[in-house]
Design a protein around this motif. Sequence first.
Motif, PDB file in Angstrom:
ATOM      1  N   UNK A 199       7.973  -3.965   3.396  1.00  0.00           N
ATOM      2  CA  UNK A 199       7.951  -2.802   4.417  1.00  0.00           C
ATOM      3  C   UNK A 199       6.890  -1.858   3.818  1.00  0.00           C
ATOM      4  N   UNK A 200       5.554  -1.961   4.013  1.00  0.00           N
ATOM      5  CA  UNK A 200       4.381  -1.449   3.401  1.00  0.00           C
ATOM      6  C   UNK A 200       4.607   0.060   3.563  1.00  0.00           C
ATOM      7  N   UNK A 201       4.826   0.438   4.828  1.00  0.00           N
ATOM      8  CA  UNK A 201       4.908   1.750   5.047  1.00  0.00           C
ATOM      9  C   UNK A 201       5.798   2.701   4.156  1.00  0.00           C
ATOM     10  N   UNK A 202       6.997   1.950   4.226  1.00  0.00           N
ATOM     11  CA  UNK A 202       7.954   2.597   3.289  1.00  0.00           C
ATOM     12  C   UNK A 202       7.594   3.001   2.042  1.00  0.00           C
ATOM     13  N   UNK A 203       6.972   1.900   1.286  1.00  0.00           N
ATOM     14  CA  UNK A 203       6.563   1.924   0.042  1.00  0.00           C
ATOM     15  C   UNK A 203       5.235   2.838  -0.172  1.00  0.00           C
ATOM     16  N   UNK A 204       4.456   2.982   0.728  1.00  0.00           N
ATOM     17  CA  UNK A 204       3.159   3.796   0.364  1.00  0.00           C
ATOM     18  C   UNK A 204       3.316   5.033   0.984  1.00  0.00           C
ATOM     19  N   UNK A 205       3.939   5.264   2.114  1.00  0.00           N
ATOM     20  CA  UNK A 205       3.974   6.764   2.629  1.00  0.00           C
ATOM     21  C   UNK A 205       4.945   7.611   1.746  1.00  0.00           C
ATOM     22  N   UNK A 206       5.973   6.847   1.067  1.00  0.00           N
ATOM     23  CA  UNK A 206       6.867   8.016   0.215  1.00  0.00           C
ATOM     24  C   UNK A 206       6.287   7.882  -1.111  1.00  0.00           C
TER      25      UNK A 206
END
Length: 116
Positions: A59-66
Amino acid sequence: VSLCLGGFAAASWLGYGHVGGVPPLFYADRMDPSLLRKLGLVRIEDDRPADVFVRVPSFKRSIFRAAVLQQGILVSDILQVWLESSSNPARGAEQANLIRQELLEPLFEKVSDDEQ
């Protein structure tokens, strides 16, 4: 390519470290052989212990956005570290409990007190 420090190393970087001796984990938004070369890393395919782990998260978005920027390093946010730790068999429960006791419980207590 984006890189983000994760796992136990991220917990330490954020001031909530508890587990030592585990190779650092970096998340990459994609696996790029040229990135590994630039970092001086090589992929190992045998039983040698790793010095560093580089993974592409599900879940790339979860890692990089936060992720948060700490001292010039992109680091997984503490909630992500807590979630990762809670399922890690290598002393993850201890790490997750430390984050819960030192950060999350006091935070929720403060919110509860503010609502009263």
